[in-house]
Write a protein that holds these residues in place. Structure first.
Motif, PDB file in Angstrom:
ATOM      1  N   TYR A 143     -95.969  -4.022  33.275  1.00 15.23           N
ATOM      2  CA  TYR A 143     -96.441  -4.407  34.599  1.00 15.23           C
ATOM      3  C   TYR A 143     -95.692  -3.664  35.710  1.00 15.23           C
ATOM      4  CZ  TYR A 143     -99.639  -8.074  33.118  1.00 15.23           C
ATOM      5  OH  TYR A 143    -100.702  -8.746  32.582  1.00 15.23           O
ATOM      6  N   HIS A 144     -94.947  -2.632  35.339  1.00 15.49           N
ATOM      7  CA  HIS A 144     -94.259  -1.752  36.291  1.00 15.49           C
ATOM      8  C   HIS A 144     -93.295  -2.527  37.194  1.00 15.49           C
ATOM      9  CE1 HIS A 144     -97.111   1.281  34.971  1.00 15.49           C
ATOM     10  NE2 HIS A 144     -98.109   0.470  35.300  1.00 15.49           N
ATOM     11  N   MET A 145     -92.623  -3.513  36.613  1.00 16.55           N
ATOM     12  CA  MET A 145     -91.639  -4.263  37.370  1.00 16.55           C
ATOM     13  C   MET A 145     -90.324  -3.476  37.412  1.00 16.55           C
ATOM     14  SD  MET A 145     -92.382  -8.050  35.695  1.00 16.55           S
ATOM     15  CE  MET A 145     -91.013  -8.848  36.563  1.00 16.55           C
ATOM     16  N   PRO A 146     -89.603  -3.493  38.535  1.00 15.80           N
ATOM     17  CA  PRO A 146     -88.291  -2.840  38.597  1.00 15.80           C
ATOM     18  C   PRO A 146     -87.320  -3.480  37.603  1.00 15.80           C
ATOM     19  CG  PRO A 146     -89.091  -3.414  40.790  1.00 15.80           C
ATOM     20  CD  PRO A 146     -89.988  -4.104  39.823  1.00 15.80           C
ATOM     21  N   LYS A 147     -86.365  -2.693  37.101  1.00 13.04           N
ATOM     22  CA  LYS A 147     -85.445  -3.184  36.083  1.00 13.04           C
ATOM     23  C   LYS A 147     -84.689  -4.425  36.546  1.00 13.04           C
ATOM     24  CE  LYS A 147     -81.657  -1.892  33.025  1.00 13.04           C
ATOM     25  NZ  LYS A 147     -80.950  -3.170  33.243  1.00 13.04           N
ATOM     26  N   ARG A 148     -84.230  -4.413  37.788  1.00 14.82           N
ATOM     27  CA  ARG A 148     -83.478  -5.564  38.286  1.00 14.82           C
ATOM     28  C   ARG A 148     -84.350  -6.824  38.272  1.00 14.82           C
ATOM     29  NH1 ARG A 148     -80.327  -5.998  44.155  1.00 14.82           N
ATOM     30  NH2 ARG A 148     -79.689  -8.187  43.933  1.00 14.82           N
ATOM     31  N   GLU A 149     -85.603  -6.665  38.686  1.00 16.80           N
ATOM     32  CA  GLU A 149     -86.516  -7.805  38.702  1.00 16.80           C
ATOM     33  C   GLU A 149     -86.800  -8.287  37.279  1.00 16.80           C
ATOM     34  OE1 GLU A 149     -90.897  -9.076  40.550  1.00 16.80           O
ATOM     35  OE2 GLU A 149     -90.160  -7.009  40.710  1.00 16.80           O
ATOM     36  N   ILE A 150     -86.938  -7.349  36.342  1.00 16.28           N
ATOM     37  CA  ILE A 150     -87.153  -7.705  34.937  1.00 16.28           C
ATOM     38  C   ILE A 150     -85.989  -8.545  34.431  1.00 16.28           C
ATOM     39  CG2 ILE A 150     -87.210  -6.784  32.580  1.00 16.28           C
ATOM     40  CD1 ILE A 150     -88.862  -4.444  33.640  1.00 16.28           C
ATOM     41  N   ASP A 151     -84.772  -8.080  34.670  1.00 17.73           N
ATOM     42  CA  ASP A 151     -83.585  -8.796  34.185  1.00 17.73           C
ATOM     43  C   ASP A 151     -83.493 -10.195  34.799  1.00 17.73           C
ATOM     44  OD1 ASP A 151     -82.946  -6.585  32.678  1.00 17.73           O
ATOM     45  OD2 ASP A 151     -81.494  -5.784  34.122  1.00 17.73           O
ATOM     46  N   GLU A 152     -83.770 -10.272  36.096  1.00 18.27           N
ATOM     47  CA  GLU A 152     -83.708 -11.572  36.764  1.00 18.27           C
ATOM     48  C   GLU A 152     -84.766 -12.526  36.244  1.00 18.27           C
ATOM     49  OE1 GLU A 152     -84.122 -10.565  40.861  1.00 18.27           O
ATOM     50  OE2 GLU A 152     -82.009  -9.995  41.125  1.00 18.27           O
ATOM     51  N   GLN A 153     -85.980 -12.006  36.018  1.00 20.57           N
ATOM     52  CA  GLN A 153     -87.063 -12.861  35.532  1.00 20.57           C
ATOM     53  C   GLN A 153     -86.820 -13.303  34.101  1.00 20.57           C
ATOM     54  OE1 GLN A 153     -89.151 -14.479  36.992  1.00 20.57           O
ATOM     55  NE2 GLN A 153     -91.204 -14.531  36.102  1.00 20.57           N
ATOM     56  N   ILE A 154     -86.261 -12.427  33.271  1.00 19.92           N
ATOM     57  CA  ILE A 154     -85.944 -12.795  31.885  1.00 19.92           C
ATOM     58  C   ILE A 154     -84.924 -13.929  31.875  1.00 19.92           C
ATOM     59  CG2 ILE A 154     -84.761 -12.019  29.789  1.00 19.92           C
ATOM     60  CD1 ILE A 154     -86.116  -9.313  30.157  1.00 19.92           C
ATOM     61  N   ALA A 155     -83.876 -13.813  32.675  1.00 28.88           N
ATOM     62  CA  ALA A 155     -82.859 -14.863  32.724  1.00 28.88           C
ATOM     63  C   ALA A 155     -83.476 -16.187  33.170  1.00 28.88           C
ATOM     64  CB  ALA A 155     -81.740 -14.446  33.680  1.00 28.88           C
ATOM     65  N   ARG A 156     -84.335 -16.136  34.170  1.00 28.24           N
ATOM     66  CA  ARG A 156     -84.972 -17.357  34.681  1.00 28.24           C
ATOM     67  C   ARG A 156     -85.880 -17.988  33.628  1.00 28.24           C
ATOM     68  NH1 ARG A 156     -89.932 -18.557  36.807  1.00 28.24           N
ATOM     69  NH2 ARG A 156     -90.007 -20.311  38.265  1.00 28.24           N
ATOM     70  N   LEU A 157     -86.686 -17.170  32.966  1.00 29.83           N
ATOM     71  CA  LEU A 157     -87.660 -17.707  32.012  1.00 29.83           C
ATOM     72  C   LEU A 157     -86.983 -18.253  30.755  1.00 29.83           C
ATOM     73  CD1 LEU A 157     -90.521 -15.070  32.310  1.00 29.83           C
ATOM     74  CD2 LEU A 157     -90.513 -17.426  33.164  1.00 29.83           C
ATOM     75  N   LEU A 158     -85.960 -17.566  30.275  1.00 27.86           N
ATOM     76  CA  LEU A 158     -85.258 -18.047  29.089  1.00 27.86           C
ATOM     77  C   LEU A 158     -84.615 -19.409  29.360  1.00 27.86           C
ATOM     78  CD1 LEU A 158     -83.609 -14.755  27.800  1.00 27.86           C
ATOM     79  CD2 LEU A 158     -85.508 -16.011  26.749  1.00 27.86           C
ATOM     80  N   LYS A 159     -84.112 -19.572  30.576  1.00 25.76           N
ATOM     81  CA  LYS A 159     -83.560 -20.871  30.954  1.00 25.76           C
ATOM     82  C   LYS A 159     -84.663 -21.917  31.068  1.00 25.76           C
ATOM     83  CE  LYS A 159     -80.690 -23.148  34.460  1.00 25.76           C
ATOM     84  NZ  LYS A 159     -79.914 -22.949  35.718  1.00 25.76           N
ATOM     85  N   LEU A 160     -85.790 -21.525  31.675  1.00 28.62           N
ATOM     86  CA  LEU A 160     -86.905 -22.456  31.858  1.00 28.62           C
ATOM     87  C   LEU A 160     -87.399 -23.017  30.538  1.00 28.62           C
ATOM     88  CD1 LEU A 160     -89.202 -23.710  33.681  1.00 28.62           C
ATOM     89  CD2 LEU A 160     -90.505 -21.643  33.121  1.00 28.62           C
ATOM     90  N   VAL A 161     -87.574 -22.139  29.533  1.00 27.58           N
ATOM     91  CA  VAL A 161     -88.132 -22.595  28.252  1.00 27.58           C
ATOM     92  C   VAL A 161     -87.047 -22.903  27.223  1.00 27.58           C
ATOM     93  CG1 VAL A 161     -90.294 -21.371  28.641  1.00 27.58           C
ATOM     94  CG2 VAL A 161     -88.457 -20.212  27.402  1.00 27.58           C
ATOM     95  N   GLU A 162     -85.795 -22.904  27.684  1.00 30.53           N
ATOM     96  CA  GLU A 162     -84.664 -23.324  26.857  1.00 30.53           C
ATOM     97  C   GLU A 162     -84.511 -22.480  25.592  1.00 30.53           C
ATOM     98  OE1 GLU A 162     -84.481 -27.619  26.373  1.00 30.53           O
ATOM     99  OE2 GLU A 162     -85.712 -27.887  28.161  1.00 30.53           O
ATOM    100  N   LEU A 163     -84.554 -21.147  25.780  1.00 30.07           N
ATOM    101  CA  LEU A 163     -84.389 -20.238  24.654  1.00 30.07           C
ATOM    102  C   LEU A 163     -83.250 -19.241  24.895  1.00 30.07           C
ATOM    103  CD1 LEU A 163     -88.119 -19.407  23.777  1.00 30.07           C
ATOM    104  CD2 LEU A 163     -86.569 -20.904  22.504  1.00 30.07           C
ATOM    105  N   GLU A 164     -82.364 -19.570  25.815  1.00 29.39           N
ATOM    106  CA  GLU A 164     -81.274 -18.656  26.155  1.00 29.39           C
ATOM    107  C   GLU A 164     -80.404 -18.311  24.945  1.00 29.39           C
ATOM    108  OE1 GLU A 164     -79.727 -19.768  30.495  1.00 29.39           O
ATOM    109  OE2 GLU A 164     -80.182 -21.542  29.286  1.00 29.39           O
ATOM    110  N   LYS A 165     -80.128 -19.304  24.093  1.00 25.02           N
ATOM    111  CA  LYS A 165     -79.201 -19.099  22.974  1.00 25.02           C
ATOM    112  C   LYS A 165     -79.816 -18.303  21.835  1.00 25.02           C
ATOM    113  CE  LYS A 165     -76.518 -23.292  23.934  1.00 25.02           C
ATOM    114  NZ  LYS A 165     -76.051 -24.602  23.406  1.00 25.02           N
TER     115      LYS A 165
END
Length: 264
Positions: free
Chosen positions: A107-129
Motif C-alpha cells: 500500500y506504499h506506506m512509509p517505513k516509519r508509518e508501517i512500523d508504527e502501525q504494526i506496533a499498534r495493531l499487534l497490541k490491539l489484537v494482543e499478538l505482540e509476544k
C-alpha cells in the motif's frame, strides 16, 4: 441518511445460468456505523459483500464507497476498505510481523508509518509476544485476530467482516468483539455478516436481513422487535426468512462451473 459512507442502489448479480444471487438490493450505511448484514446460507449476502469490495463483478447497479463509485475509481475504493474473509488464508512460512510489513509496502506506506502501525495493531489484537513466530504455529483464535490486523494495516475507513468468529471458542470470540468495539469507538465503519444472532445484537447499531437475493427487513434491534412482534432477534430472523436450501445450491452451482460434474 445524508452522505452515507456506503451507498448501494439497485444492485444485481445474475449468473450465466440465470440464477439471480442478488436481485435489486438497495441500502446505505452511515459513517462510523456498526452495520449488520444477516441472512441464511444462499441468501446472497456474501455475494453482495464481495461485490462491495470488487471481488465479484456486479451485473448492474451502483456501489459508492466514501464518495467513490467502484466502477469509476476502484483504486480509491481499495485504499478505503479492509476485508477479513470467512476463510483465513495466511502465509505459513512467514511471521506475523513479516506479513504486516509486506502488506504495508504493497500500500506504499512509509517505513516509519508501517512500523508504527504494526506496533499498534499487534497490541490491539494482543499478538505482540508472538509477532515473530511463524503463523503456522498460531491457534484458530490467533489466526482470526491476525487476519483482522492484516485487514487494518493500511488504515481503512470501512472494515468488511465475513463471519469473523465462526469456529472460535467463547474466549476468543469475546476478544474479537472487544477489538471490534474499540475500532468502532475510534470512528471506523464496520460492515459485519454473521450467523450468530447474539453477535449481531451485541455489536450492531442497525441490522439488515436478506433472503433469496432481496432485503426483507432492516432497522435497529428495538425497531425490528417491535415491527415483527418478536421477543428476540432470532425470532425476527426466522419470521422474515424462509427455507433457502434450494437457492443456496442454485447459487453455488451458478458460480461454480465444476459443480454439475461433481454432482454427477
Amino acid at each position: 441518511m445524508s452522505d452515507p459512507i456506503i451507498d448501494v442502489r439497485d444492485l444485481y448479480k445474475e449468473y450465466p445460468s440465470g440464477t439471480k444471487a442478488v436481485n435489486g438490493v438497495t441500502f446505505s450505511v452511515k459513517k462510523g456505523e456498526f452495520f449488520g448484514f444477516l441472512g441464511p446460507n444462499g441468501a446472497g449476502k456474501s455475494t453482495t459483500m464481495n461485490m462491495l469490495v470488487n471481488l465479484v463483478k456486479k451485473t448492474r447497479g451502483t456501489i459508492t464507497i466514501d464518495g467513490f463509485q467502484i466502477d469509476e475509481n476502484p483504486d480509491e475504493v481499495y485504499k478505503r476498505v479492509g476485508f477479513a474473509m470467512q476463510e483465513v488464508g495466511l502465509d505459513e512460512t512467514a511471521t506475523a510481523r513479516e506479513m504486516l510489513q509486506l502488506h504495508g509496502r504493497l500500500y506504499h506506506m512509509p517505513k516509519r508509518e508501517i512500523d508504527e502501525q504494526i506496533a499498534r495493531l499487534l497490541k490491539l489484537v494482543e499478538l505482540e509476544k508472538v509477532a515473530d513466530r511463524y503463523t503456522s504455529t498460531y491457534s484458530g483464535g490467533m489466526r482470526r485476530r491476525f487476519d483482522l490486523a492484516l485487514a487494518l494495516m493500511h488504515k481503512p475507513s470501512v472494515l468488511f467482516l465475513d463471519e469473523p468468529t465462526t469456529g472460535l471458542d467463547p474466549h476468543a470470540r469475546q476478544l474479537i468483539w472487544s477489538h471490534l468495539r474499540e475500532l468502532n469507538r475510534e470512528g471506523m465503519t464496520i460492515f459485519l455478516t454473521t450467523h450468530f444472532m447474539d453477535e449481531a445484537e451485541a455489536l450492531c447499531e442497525r441490522i439488515c436481513i436478506m433472503d433469496a437475493g432481496k432485503i426483507v427487513t432492516e432497522g435497529t434491534v428495538p425497531e425490528l422487535l417491535e415491527k415483527h412482534s418478536a421477543k428476540t432477534l432470532e425470532q425476527v430472523f426466522l419470521s422474515t426468512t424462509g427455507s433457502n436450501l434450494g437457492n443456496e445450491e442454485a447459487n453455488l452451482n451458478a458460480s461454480d462451473p465444476y459443480a454439475r460434474n461433481r454432482k454427477s
